[in-house]
Design an enzyme around this catalytic site. Structure first.
Site, PDB file in Angstrom:
ATOM      1  NE  ARG A  56      34.297  50.822  32.158  1.00 26.47           N
ATOM      2  CZ  ARG A  56      33.272  50.426  33.090  1.00 26.47           C
ATOM      3  NH1 ARG A  56      33.662  49.822  34.163  1.00 26.47           N
ATOM      4  NH2 ARG A  56      31.859  50.692  32.944  1.00 26.47           N
ATOM      5  CG  MET A 101      39.208  31.590  54.703  1.00 27.23           C
ATOM      6  SD  MET A 101      39.904  30.173  54.000  1.00 27.23           S
ATOM      7  CE  MET A 101      41.372  30.854  53.376  1.00 27.23           C
ATOM      8  CE1 TYR A 140      46.089  32.504  61.960  1.00 28.41           C
ATOM      9  CE2 TYR A 140      44.093  33.404  61.129  1.00 28.41           C
ATOM     10  CZ  TYR A 140      45.046  32.444  61.376  1.00 28.41           C
ATOM     11  OH  TYR A 140      44.459  30.881  60.834  1.00 28.41           O
ATOM     12  CE  LYS A 144      27.440  46.258  36.627  1.00 34.00           C
ATOM     13  NZ  LYS A 144      28.483  47.000  35.936  1.00 34.00           N
TER      14      LYS A 144
END
Length: 377
Positions: free
Chosen positions: A134, A315, A267, A33
């Protein structure tokens, strides 16, 4: 060649699967998966079949369809319960599915009646919630649900399963909880069998249970993280070291700049050079899976030496302090994590995950699609 690559060492995958199979007599259902935890489901599945893997587990019908389109003919189990829109695709691609409610049986039966293939069938695994909270039916509903499956034309009972919540923990209370889950599950299985129903596959064990709870191996195990090279932290280091990371994440130095003492980088001005130094710009960032939480503290390997990532990870880029004198050139290969046996630094994804306050699963799955997968066969 792409500047950012995830090198997938298939020899390590085969090695890990061999180690798994040496520890159990049960069949192996390999979870692929989330694109095989970021490794590439179709290529991983083809390599795993040559090792004797019995079947594959996916999270949704779309993942199963991709495997079938790639020529994978082995059994596939969808670990999510089906929706009405997905059932026809399950039937078409001969994918087994987990169910946990009577409504799921009714949906599948209706789809089988409406199928153009008059001989269509659907294999199901009844999921029992023994403490995960779940997907899964209550233990006291399991036998009736299995009986309903067996009484419904076109449905075939392929298995009964559960999932452990804390199999990777060695705390006394967690060990007791895992044993409680196992005992509840076995009680359900025995009750079903006493009703005269044969269960083809009983399964519960994930990677942690495979290593730490041998009484939970049953007929089939579902070891995901182990196959990709990582064992739970609670496992003895000697055992953990046996499993080899399959993915190696590499990039290259795109640019080099000399900056003066006092200059800020990236940043929010989170890092400032104390002395004159050189910085390298790497064309990889959080959009590629290099999480912002990794800085400060992330070290990368260039030419066999370690260099710190400094400032905020962006990013598409991050910055490395190369120091003085400069020993790195533009175009040099940079390794963020990977196996030592591949000639890399031996810093696994688990090291980065721990630094970022997460788990290897998340970090591996986060490696973005624009990172080229290169399969080393």
């Amino acid at each position: 060649m792409a500047c950012n690559q995830a090198l997938i060492h298939l020899a390590n995958l085969r090695h890990n699967l061999g180690e798994i199979m040496s520890r159990t007599r049960a069949r192996v259902c390999l979870p692929v998966k989330a694109d095989a935890y970021g490794h590439g489901a179709c290529d991983v599945a083809q390599a795993a079949l040559s090792c004797g893997v019995h079947s594959f587990a996916v999270a949704c019908v779309q993942e199963a369809s991709q495997l079938r389109a790639a020529g994978v003919r082995a059994p596939i189990l969808c670990l999510s319960t089906p929706t009405a829109e997905e059932i026809s695709s399950l039937i078409e691609h001969r994918v087994h599915t987990v169910i946990s409610e009577r409504a799921h049986i009714a949906l599948i039966a209706r789809a089988l009646r409406q199928s153009a293939d008059t001989g269509a069938t659907c294999g199901v695994h009844v999921k029992i919630d023994t403490g995960m909270g779940r997907i899964g039916c209550a233990p006291d509903e399991a036998c009736a649900l299995v009986q309903m499956v067996c009484a419904t034309p076109g449905l075939h009972l392929e298995g009964v399963c559960t999932h452990f919540s804390v199999a990777d923990s060695v705390r006394a209370e967690d060990l007791q909880y895992t044993e409680m889950q196992r005992a509840h599950f076995m009680h359900c299985v025995q009750y079903i069998r006493k009703s005269g129903i044969s269960i083809p596959l009983v399964h519960a064990a994930n990677s942690a249970a495979l290593l730490c709870h041998p009484r939970a191996h049953f007929d089939m195990v579902r070891p995901g993280l182990l196959a990709y090279g990582y064992a739970p932290e609670s496992v003895h280091p000697a055992v953990r070291s046996v499993f080899l990371p399959v993915m190696e994440l590499v990039t290259q130095v795109r640019a080099i700049k000399k900056i003066p003492a006092g200059a800020y980088v990236s940043y929010q001005r989170l890092w400032r050079a104390h002395t004159e130094t050189h910085v390298g710009i790497l064309p990889i960032g959080y959009a590629d899976g290099v999480m912002r939480a990794l800085s400060p503290g992330l070290q990368v390997c260039i030419g066999g030496k370690w260099y710190p990532v400094v400032g905020a990870i962006c990013m598409d880029q991050c910055v490395v302090d190369l120091g003085t004198p400069l020993r790195v050139t533009v175009g040099d290969r940079v390794t963020l994590f990977g196996p030592q046996d591949a000639g890399g630094p031996g810093q696994g994804a688990d090291v980065l995950a721990s630094h970022a306050g997460t788990i290897p699963y998340e970090l591996l799955c986060a490696i973005g699609k624009r990172v080229e997968r290169v399969y080393i066969r």
